[in-house]
Scaffold this active site. Structure first.
Site, PDB file in Angstrom:
ATOM      1  N   GLN B  19      51.454  41.508  45.859  1.00  0.00           N
ATOM      2  CA  GLN B  19      51.831  41.172  44.251  1.00  0.00           C
ATOM      3  C   GLN B  19      52.883  42.213  43.895  1.00  0.00           C
ATOM      4  O   GLN B  19      53.473  42.086  43.018  1.00  0.00           O
ATOM      5  CB  GLN B  19      50.510  41.418  43.587  1.00  0.00           C
ATOM      6  CG  GLN B  19      50.066  42.927  43.465  1.00  0.00           C
ATOM      7  CD  GLN B  19      48.707  43.133  42.522  1.00  0.00           C
ATOM      8  OE1 GLN B  19      47.647  42.736  43.014  1.00  0.00           O
ATOM      9  NE2 GLN B  19      48.913  43.527  41.689  1.00  0.00           N
ATOM     10  N   CYS B  25      47.213  40.347  39.728  1.00  0.00           N
ATOM     11  CA  CYS B  25      46.230  40.049  40.588  1.00  0.00           C
ATOM     12  C   CYS B  25      45.230  39.004  40.337  1.00  0.00           C
ATOM     13  O   CYS B  25      44.890  38.059  41.233  1.00  0.00           O
ATOM     14  CB  CYS B  25      45.266  41.389  40.748  1.00  0.00           C
ATOM     15  SG  CYS B  25      44.703  41.991  39.233  1.00  0.00           S
ATOM     16  N   HIS B 162      40.407  44.851  38.417  1.00  0.00           N
ATOM     17  CA  HIS B 162      41.245  44.311  39.350  1.00  0.00           C
ATOM     18  C   HIS B 162      40.471  43.065  39.889  1.00  0.00           C
ATOM     19  O   HIS B 162      39.250  42.953  40.266  1.00  0.00           O
ATOM     20  CB  HIS B 162      41.469  45.152  40.513  1.00  0.00           C
ATOM     21  CG  HIS B 162      42.244  44.718  41.616  1.00  0.00           C
ATOM     22  ND1 HIS B 162      43.515  44.290  41.309  1.00  0.00           N
ATOM     23  CD2 HIS B 162      42.110  44.516  42.947  1.00  0.00           C
ATOM     24  CE1 HIS B 162      44.145  43.982  42.579  1.00  0.00           C
ATOM     25  NE2 HIS B 162      43.245  44.245  43.747  1.00  0.00           N
ATOM     26  N   ASN B 182      42.446  41.265  49.261  1.00  0.00           N
ATOM     27  CA  ASN B 182      43.242  41.737  48.228  1.00  0.00           C
ATOM     28  C   ASN B 182      44.606  40.944  47.936  1.00  0.00           C
ATOM     29  O   ASN B 182      45.137  40.324  49.052  1.00  0.00           O
ATOM     30  CB  ASN B 182      43.406  43.102  48.499  1.00  0.00           C
ATOM     31  CG  ASN B 182      43.620  44.028  47.119  1.00  0.00           C
ATOM     32  OD1 ASN B 182      43.761  43.423  45.921  1.00  0.00           O
ATOM     33  ND2 ASN B 182      43.227  45.176  47.281  1.00  0.00           N
TER      34      ASN B 182
END
Lengths: 75, 214
Positions: B19, B25, B162, B182
């Site tokens: 990102q 996110c 997140h 992630n």
């Protein structure tokens, strides 16, 4: 401001090293997470939060377990 | 439940993305789920446009943050087709929303669900098996320094900040864990993934769990 100055990055890096010592002090077995230097080590935690943690929490209803039955509204 | 399951083994999870300096996110997690569920339905696995969600999901703030649930609600209400990443590439900053004609190929969602699975992580694992990778929101403050191993400490439930994508779980060892994709590049954590302890709602992983239907 972004990107941070070299001095600010160095100060954040020193703080990271102290933080790693604390985080790793909880390791009691090999499988436990370990912490150390990575691409974010030159950021202060508040900078990291502002740049990378961009999601808001949201409340959801509890998942209805199978077999759960509603209770009648009785006195 | 099997002792171990990972949607990556079925080749329905796209590669880890980065990102960069963009708080998007929430968009990466939602697009990742749509990509995987579309592939589970038998369609080719394809990178879809995160930038489209960042620019066009008006109830969020693009690279300044957002909520996966708002993005899912927007996708569901508008039936917007997510186009390929190559059509609308990621640029790590907010931009003007590009519109595409209805004849343009893309993936739209049919519905979504969102539940609190705290104290019910086995049920959450069943949902993962039956629905595909799950969008979750976690407290990832201590993930700044994560290198590997199973995250069990230094984060809280109820302080989510997140959004990530749960692709599997592993209960074969002493400490069962979730496999969490992630969006900080594949050099972070375990090839871009975090391992988070299963049970105990570690980092609030079971508090806000969403699935998409394509």
């Amino acid at each position: 401001t972004w990107p941070p100055s070299r001095e600010r990055g160095a100060a954040a890096f020193r703080e990271s090293l102290n933080r790693h010592r604390y985080l790793n002090s909880f390791r009691h077995e090999n499988s436990t997470a370990f912490y150390g230097i990575n691409q974010f080590s030159y950021l202060f935690p508040e900078e990291f939060k502002a740049l990378y943690l961009g999601s808001k929490t949201f409340r959801s209803p509890r998942y209805p377990t199978k077999g759960q039955t509603s209770i009648l509204n009785v006195s | 439940l099997p002792l171990r399951f990972d949607w990556r083994d079925k080749h329905v999870v796209t590669k880890v993305r980065n990102q960069q300096v963009c708080g998007g996110c929430w968009a990466f997690s939602v697009v990742g789920a749509v990509e995987s569920v579309n592939a589970i339905q038998g369609e080719p696995l394809e990178d879809l446009s995160v930038q489209q969600v960042i620019d066009c999901s008006f109830s969020n703030y693009g690279c300044r943050g957002g909520s996966p649930l708002s993005a899912l609600s927007w996708l569901n209400k508008t039936h917007v087709k997510l186009v390929a990443e190559s059509e609308y590439p990621f640029k790590a900053e907010n931009g003007l929303c590009h519109y595409f004609s209805s004849s343009e190929s893309g993936v739209s969602i049919k519905n979504y669900s969102a539940y609190d699975f705290s104290d019910q992580e086995d049920e959450m694992a069943r949902a993962l098996l039956s629905l595909g990778p799950l969008i979750v929101v976690v407290d990832a403050v201590s993930w700044q320094d994560y290198l590997g191993g199973i995250i069990q400490h230094h984060c809280s439930s109820g302080e989510a900040n997140h959004a990530v994508l749960v692709t599997g779980f592993d209960k074969t060892g002493n400490t069962p864990y979730w496999m969490v994709r992630n969006s900080w590049g594949d050099s972070w954590g375990v090839d871009g993934y975090a391992h988070v302890k299963m049970g105990g709602n570690t980092c609030g992983i079971a508090d806000s769990v969403s699935a998409v239907f394509v």
